[in-house]
Design a protein around this motif. Structure first.
Motif, PDB file in Angstrom:
ATOM      1  N   LYS A 119      -6.699   1.419   2.007  1.00 27.22           N
ATOM      2  CA  LYS A 119      -7.176   1.967   3.282  1.00 27.22           C
ATOM      3  C   LYS A 119      -7.526   0.873   4.282  1.00 27.22           C
ATOM      4  CE  LYS A 119      -8.881   6.416   1.561  1.00 27.22           C
ATOM      5  NZ  LYS A 119     -10.084   7.274   1.360  1.00 27.22           N
ATOM      6  N   VAL A 120      -8.211  -0.161   3.814  1.00 20.37           N
ATOM      7  CA  VAL A 120      -8.586  -1.261   4.712  1.00 20.37           C
ATOM      8  C   VAL A 120      -7.340  -1.997   5.174  1.00 20.37           C
ATOM      9  CG1 VAL A 120      -9.847  -3.436   4.899  1.00 20.37           C
ATOM     10  CG2 VAL A 120     -10.862  -1.500   3.666  1.00 20.37           C
ATOM     11  N   PHE A 121      -6.427  -2.222   4.239  1.00 18.48           N
ATOM     12  CA  PHE A 121      -5.177  -2.922   4.559  1.00 18.48           C
ATOM     13  C   PHE A 121      -4.411  -2.188   5.659  1.00 18.48           C
ATOM     14  CE2 PHE A 121      -0.545  -3.305   3.530  1.00 18.48           C
ATOM     15  CZ  PHE A 121      -0.383  -4.618   3.938  1.00 18.48           C
ATOM     16  N   ARG A 122      -4.377  -0.871   5.604  1.00 17.71           N
ATOM     17  CA  ARG A 122      -3.619  -0.085   6.574  1.00 17.71           C
ATOM     18  C   ARG A 122      -4.211  -0.140   7.987  1.00 17.71           C
ATOM     19  NH1 ARG A 122       0.057   3.769   4.850  1.00 17.71           N
ATOM     20  NH2 ARG A 122       0.514   3.667   2.620  1.00 17.71           N
ATOM     21  N   GLN A 123      -5.407  -0.641   8.105  1.00 10.74           N
ATOM     22  CA  GLN A 123      -6.055  -0.731   9.418  1.00 10.74           C
ATOM     23  C   GLN A 123      -5.942  -2.129  10.020  1.00 10.74           C
ATOM     24  OE1 GLN A 123     -10.071   0.531   8.600  1.00 10.74           O
ATOM     25  NE2 GLN A 123      -9.456   2.602   8.012  1.00 10.74           N
ATOM     26  N   THR A 124      -5.153  -2.992   9.390  1.00  6.60           N
ATOM     27  CA  THR A 124      -5.080  -4.385   9.833  1.00  6.60           C
ATOM     28  C   THR A 124      -3.721  -4.713  10.442  1.00  6.60           C
ATOM     29  OG1 THR A 124      -4.243  -5.198   7.702  1.00  6.60           O
ATOM     30  CG2 THR A 124      -6.649  -5.033   7.957  1.00  6.60           C
ATOM     31  N   HIS A 127       0.349  -8.348  -1.072  1.00  4.72           N
ATOM     32  CA  HIS A 127      -0.399  -9.043  -2.115  1.00  4.72           C
ATOM     33  C   HIS A 127      -1.192 -10.218  -1.543  1.00  4.72           C
ATOM     34  CE1 HIS A 127      -1.332  -9.614  -6.315  1.00  4.72           C
ATOM     35  NE2 HIS A 127      -1.200 -10.927  -6.149  1.00  4.72           N
ATOM     36  N   ASP A 128      -0.709 -10.803  -0.469  1.00  3.25           N
ATOM     37  CA  ASP A 128      -1.475 -11.865   0.175  1.00  3.25           C
ATOM     38  C   ASP A 128      -2.820 -11.317   0.649  1.00  3.25           C
ATOM     39  OD1 ASP A 128      -2.193 -13.748   2.649  1.00  3.25           O
ATOM     40  OD2 ASP A 128      -0.766 -14.821   1.394  1.00  3.25           O
ATOM     41  N   PHE A 129      -2.819 -10.078   1.141  1.00  7.99           N
ATOM     42  CA  PHE A 129      -4.059  -9.440   1.589  1.00  7.99           C
ATOM     43  C   PHE A 129      -4.999  -9.215   0.408  1.00  7.99           C
ATOM     44  CE2 PHE A 129      -6.742  -5.956   3.156  1.00  7.99           C
ATOM     45  CZ  PHE A 129      -7.076  -6.438   4.417  1.00  7.99           C
ATOM     46  N   HIS A 130      -4.436  -8.915  -0.769  1.00  3.95           N
ATOM     47  CA  HIS A 130      -5.276  -8.752  -1.964  1.00  3.95           C
ATOM     48  C   HIS A 130      -6.011 -10.047  -2.279  1.00  3.95           C
ATOM     49  CE1 HIS A 130      -6.639  -7.600  -5.942  1.00  3.95           C
ATOM     50  NE2 HIS A 130      -6.109  -8.729  -6.415  1.00  3.95           N
TER      51      HIS A 130
END
Length: 335
Positions: free
Chosen positions: A303-308, A278-281
């Motif tokens: 998808k973007v989150f999974r690449q970080t 949720h911090d990434f959101h």
């Protein structure tokens, strides 16, 4: 232009495409989650049988505690309901966040601040902004959440089981928690996606996203309409559907208050659930809309989150070394 950028849509065509994807994926959500619930229930039943055997030995103790509490308030159902759904969870919320706010404002104790996720933010937190957050949160709790407990009380009275002198079995309580969680995930995800549409974002949800690096108390810092529709109802619907016992409701509300505070707290602390999702959101706005991440996976909104690196850090920290040190972000390229 600023409003479109913040809400995650750059053009009207992109917005329309996102809406079509949202409704298309909703058609398979019920089937997928329903199947998952059945599988989870089958697995939970085998595990909970062993847990129930332990519970049976301590059950009389908890039953006696509940009866003492019940008779202490002379069976006054509204008083018991208010204590279980408002007083107890709210005290837990402010005690937990009070500790975090001390660290946010003073930077002490330093062992907590070492675990900050966004290292360059809230160091220390802006006290003027914090006072505004506290004021808004108290207004939401007293003028939105508290009045909503009145219709909930009468729904629970209609079911007739909420104030039973006999506690539910542990296996039934686990079943209820799984259903509460499923209902919350569905309702929160779609109402959250809804308030990210440009018009609603501009007038309602942007208030919550003033904090790109959230802190715990920000979890219910929101426009009153959003707090009602997206924060309060998803949590209340499960117990109302199930006709749950007041003890089950109190435990559920307590867990919700603590877990949502953890997901917003800005610290990835040892042995607690990861708040990276949720911090990434809050950092990127158009990723990671849900609570568990199941619907985000189905809809492709992670998808973007999974690449970080944040995704690599999205796990329970089982050591005292901050994940920001063991899994640091890649160094930024010089322009």
């Amino acid at each position: 232009f600023q409003m479109k950028r913040d809400s995650g849509y750059s053009t009207m065509a992109e917005q329309q495409k996102q809406e079509e994807k949202l409704w298309g994926a909703m058609k398979i959500t019920a089937c997928v989650l329903g199947t998952g619930l059945l599988m989870f229930t089958a697995l939970a039943n085998s595990v909970s049988w062993y847990v129930q055997s332990i519970w049976d030995t301590s059950g009389p103790f908890w039953q006696s505690i509940w009866l003492k509490f019940y008779y202490l308030f002379e069976g006054k159902e509204w008083t018991i309901f208010l204590l279980g759904t408002a007083v107890f969870p709210t005290l837990a919320f402010w005690c937990f966040n009070g500790i975090l706010m001390v660290a946010d404002v003073t930077g002490k104790p330093t062992f907590i601040t070492r675990y900050r996720i966004q290292l360059d933010k809230n160091n220390p937190v802006d006290t003027k902004k914090l006072r505004q957050v506290i004021y808004t949160v108290l207004c939401n709790q007293f003028f939105v959440s508290l009045p909503m407990l009145v219709p909930m009380f009468y729904v629970m009275k209609w079911w007739g089981n909420t104030f039973s002198k006999e506690l539910p079995t542990f296996r039934w309580f686990l079943m209820e928690l799984s259903i509460f969680t499923l209902i919350e995930e569905i309702l929160f995800y779609y109402t959250h996606r809804l308030v990210h549409l440009p018009l609603l974002y501009k007038h309602i949800h942007k208030k919550h996203h003033e904090w790109t690096a959230p802190i715990g108390v920000v979890s219910i810092y929101a426009h009153p309409i959003e707090h009602l529709v997206s924060n309060t109802l998803p949590v209340m619907v499960g117990p109302m559907v199930m006709g749950s016992h007041i003890v089950s409701i109190a435990v559920w509300f307590f867990l919700v208050f603590i877990t949502t505070s953890i997901s917003h707290c800005g610290y990835h602390l040892p042995f607690l659930p990861s708040p990276e999702f949720h911090d990434f959101h809050h950092l990127k706005f158009n990723q990671c809309y849900g609570v568990l991440g199941v619907l985000d996976y189905l809809h492709g909104t992670d998808k973007v989150f999974r690449q970080t690196k944040a995704y690599e850090r999205h796990r329970v920290l089982l050591s005292l070394t901050p994940l920001s040190e063991s899994i640091p972000d890649a160094p930024k390229r010089a322009e």
